[in-house]
Design a protein around this motif. Sequence first.
Motif, PDB file in Angstrom:
ATOM      1  N   PHE A   1       0.832  -1.206   0.000  1.00 37.16           N
ATOM      2  CA  PHE A   1       0.000   0.000   0.000  1.00 37.16           C
ATOM      3  C   PHE A   1       0.862   1.250   0.000  1.00 37.16           C
ATOM      4  CE2 PHE A   1      -1.294   3.442   2.846  1.00 37.16           C
ATOM      5  CZ  PHE A   1      -2.270   4.032   2.046  1.00 37.16           C
ATOM      6  N   ALA A   2       1.837   1.313   0.898  1.00 37.62           N
ATOM      7  CA  ALA A   2       2.677   2.499   1.029  1.00 37.62           C
ATOM      8  C   ALA A   2       3.447   2.787  -0.254  1.00 37.62           C
ATOM      9  CB  ALA A   2       3.641   2.328   2.198  1.00 37.62           C
ATOM     10  N   THR A   3       3.972   1.750  -0.877  1.00 40.99           N
ATOM     11  CA  THR A   3       4.728   1.914  -2.117  1.00 40.99           C
ATOM     12  C   THR A   3       3.836   2.447  -3.235  1.00 40.99           C
ATOM     13  OG1 THR A   3       6.233   0.115  -1.525  1.00 40.99           O
ATOM     14  CG2 THR A   3       6.126   0.722  -3.841  1.00 40.99           C
ATOM     15  N   GLN A   4       2.670   1.846  -3.381  1.00 47.53           N
ATOM     16  CA  GLN A   4       1.754   2.259  -4.451  1.00 47.53           C
ATOM     17  C   GLN A   4       1.159   3.641  -4.195  1.00 47.53           C
ATOM     18  OE1 GLN A   4       1.157   0.671  -7.398  1.00 47.53           O
ATOM     19  NE2 GLN A   4       2.865  -0.608  -6.696  1.00 47.53           N
ATOM     20  N   TYR A   5       0.867   3.950  -2.964  1.00 45.44           N
ATOM     21  CA  TYR A   5       0.320   5.270  -2.622  1.00 45.44           C
ATOM     22  C   TYR A   5       1.316   6.368  -2.986  1.00 45.44           C
ATOM     23  CZ  TYR A   5      -1.939   8.963   0.095  1.00 45.44           C
ATOM     24  OH  TYR A   5      -2.557  10.135   0.492  1.00 45.44           O
ATOM     25  N   GLU A   6       2.589   6.113  -2.726  1.00 47.18           N
ATOM     26  CA  GLU A   6       3.639   7.071  -3.061  1.00 47.18           C
ATOM     27  C   GLU A   6       3.690   7.315  -4.573  1.00 47.18           C
ATOM     28  OE1 GLU A   6       6.622   9.744  -1.920  1.00 47.18           O
ATOM     29  OE2 GLU A   6       5.270   8.546  -0.666  1.00 47.18           O
ATOM     30  N   LEU A   7       3.298   6.319  -5.351  1.00 49.46           N
ATOM     31  CA  LEU A   7       3.284   6.445  -6.814  1.00 49.46           C
ATOM     32  C   LEU A   7       1.981   7.053  -7.332  1.00 49.46           C
ATOM     33  CD1 LEU A   7       4.820   2.955  -7.711  1.00 49.46           C
ATOM     34  CD2 LEU A   7       5.979   5.185  -7.789  1.00 49.46           C
ATOM     35  N   GLY A   8       1.079   7.364  -6.418  1.00 52.45           N
ATOM     36  CA  GLY A   8      -0.186   7.975  -6.803  1.00 52.45           C
ATOM     37  C   GLY A   8      -1.335   7.011  -7.003  1.00 52.45           C
ATOM     38  N   ASN A   9      -1.123   5.755  -6.699  1.00 54.49           N
ATOM     39  CA  ASN A   9      -2.155   4.734  -6.890  1.00 54.49           C
ATOM     40  C   ASN A   9      -2.960   4.544  -5.606  1.00 54.49           C
ATOM     41  OD1 ASN A   9      -3.745   2.584  -7.628  1.00 54.49           O
ATOM     42  ND2 ASN A   9      -2.093   1.071  -7.495  1.00 54.49           N
ATOM     43  N   LYS A  10      -3.989   5.346  -5.446  1.00 52.58           N
ATOM     44  CA  LYS A  10      -4.798   5.267  -4.236  1.00 52.58           C
ATOM     45  C   LYS A  10      -5.673   4.018  -4.193  1.00 52.58           C
ATOM     46  CE  LYS A  10      -4.924  10.154  -3.043  1.00 52.58           C
ATOM     47  NZ  LYS A  10      -5.775  11.305  -2.659  1.00 52.58           N
ATOM     48  N   ASP A  11      -5.886   3.399  -5.359  1.00 53.91           N
ATOM     49  CA  ASP A  11      -6.676   2.158  -5.374  1.00 53.91           C
ATOM     50  C   ASP A  11      -5.955   1.013  -4.667  1.00 53.91           C
ATOM     51  OD1 ASP A  11      -8.724   3.356  -6.710  1.00 53.91           O
ATOM     52  OD2 ASP A  11      -8.198   2.562  -8.685  1.00 53.91           O
TER      53      ASP A  11
ATOM     54  N   ALA B   1      -2.221  -2.701  11.923  1.00 50.23           N
ATOM     55  CA  ALA B   1      -1.527  -2.515  10.647  1.00 50.23           C
ATOM     56  C   ALA B   1      -0.150  -1.934  10.894  1.00 50.23           C
ATOM     57  CB  ALA B   1      -2.328  -1.598   9.716  1.00 50.23           C
ATOM     58  N   GLY B   2       0.773  -2.231   9.982  1.00 48.25           N
ATOM     59  CA  GLY B   2       2.101  -1.662  10.104  1.00 48.25           C
ATOM     60  C   GLY B   2       3.019  -2.039   8.965  1.00 48.25           C
ATOM     61  N   HIS B   3       3.998  -1.215   8.741  1.00 47.21           N
ATOM     62  CA  HIS B   3       5.109  -1.325   7.806  1.00 47.21           C
ATOM     63  C   HIS B   3       5.002  -0.234   6.740  1.00 47.21           C
ATOM     64  CE1 HIS B   3       8.687  -3.756   6.851  1.00 47.21           C
ATOM     65  NE2 HIS B   3       8.567  -3.166   5.669  1.00 47.21           N
ATOM     66  N   ASP B   4       5.909   0.716   6.833  1.00 49.16           N
ATOM     67  CA  ASP B   4       6.025   1.836   5.894  1.00 49.16           C
ATOM     68  C   ASP B   4       4.861   2.808   5.946  1.00 49.16           C
ATOM     69  OD1 ASP B   4       8.474   0.922   5.145  1.00 49.16           O
ATOM     70  OD2 ASP B   4       7.850   0.106   3.208  1.00 49.16           O
ATOM     71  N   LEU B   5       4.040   2.749   6.972  1.00 46.20           N
ATOM     72  CA  LEU B   5       3.061   3.803   7.181  1.00 46.20           C
ATOM     73  C   LEU B   5       3.805   5.047   7.645  1.00 46.20           C
ATOM     74  CD1 LEU B   5       0.230   1.777   8.940  1.00 46.20           C
ATOM     75  CD2 LEU B   5       0.331   2.529   6.548  1.00 46.20           C
ATOM     76  N   SER B   6       3.300   6.217   7.239  1.00 47.28           N
ATOM     77  CA  SER B   6       4.010   7.474   7.505  1.00 47.28           C
ATOM     78  C   SER B   6       3.013   8.616   7.622  1.00 47.28           C
ATOM     79  CB  SER B   6       4.977   7.771   6.353  1.00 47.28           C
ATOM     80  OG  SER B   6       4.251   8.080   5.173  1.00 47.28           O
ATOM     81  N   LEU B   7       3.525   9.806   7.946  1.00 47.01           N
ATOM     82  CA  LEU B   7       2.654  10.981   7.996  1.00 47.01           C
ATOM     83  C   LEU B   7       2.006  11.252   6.646  1.00 47.01           C
ATOM     84  CD1 LEU B   7       4.674  13.538  10.182  1.00 47.01           C
ATOM     85  CD2 LEU B   7       2.521  12.395  10.783  1.00 47.01           C
ATOM     86  N   ASN B   8       2.673  10.848   5.583  1.00 44.34           N
ATOM     87  CA  ASN B   8       2.162  11.101   4.246  1.00 44.34           C
ATOM     88  C   ASN B   8       0.948  10.243   3.900  1.00 44.34           C
ATOM     89  OD1 ASN B   8       2.267  12.214   1.524  1.00 44.34           O
ATOM     90  ND2 ASN B   8       3.026  10.214   0.881  1.00 44.34           N
TER      91      ASN B   8
END
Length: 238
Positions: free
Chosen positions: A157-167, A188-195
């Motif tokens: 999720f975190a990787t794809q969200y950073e690329l703009g893929n909210k789906d 939940a956990g792993h690479d969750l951030s303020l962003n």
Amino acid sequence: MTKLSVNVNKIATLRNSRGGDFPNVVKVSSDIQDFGAEGITIHPRPDERHIRYKDAYDLKEIVTTEFNIEGNPIKKFMDMVLEIRPTQVTLVPDAVDAVTSNAGWDTIKHQDFLQEVISEFKSKGIRTSVFIDTDFKLIEAAAKTGADRIELYTEDFATQYELGNKDAIIPYTKSAELATELGLGINAGHDLSLNNIKYFAENIPNLLEVSIGHALITESLYLGLENVINMYKYKLKV
């Protein structure tokens, strides 16, 4: 509101890099609680390259919120957890040489093993959570292990969200819905951030707890630890 548990492994990494006791993991953890976090998470590994087993015992004396110990249930780890009796144990299938957690449990293949381990922890009153991917069959099998909760592994999720893929949130939303139907709590956990944390929390029903370490500590270098903790808490008010 979703609880924020702060993983202090990176504090231990910084301490260990100089061979002394600064920053002191116990003092920082105490401060993190004072700053408003609802839990402290640690993930001791067999080589003790960051959190040491002694840290786990020391932290038991000062954690007044929720104490969450993560790890692969090898004998040394199990003996420690059964003696300390933290609020929660999160089972993670780490390889001995893993840099960081990189996969959830195959709860079908390891069904019998997990049932046995979880039964032992629960007999001591320790809440159990299983680190897992968003595979419906694995979540259904997790419910059969006797676990109280699952922890969704959120790296994809975190990787794809950073690329703009909210789906990319969709499998997590559906997994949380299924887990809730099966009587499992959701962590939940792993690479969750303020962003990404606000969007994640808004789309995950019944999200009880997030465990965040690397991003939170890194963000604190720029924004300050107390400030960052309260920024997370604000974003988790959904």
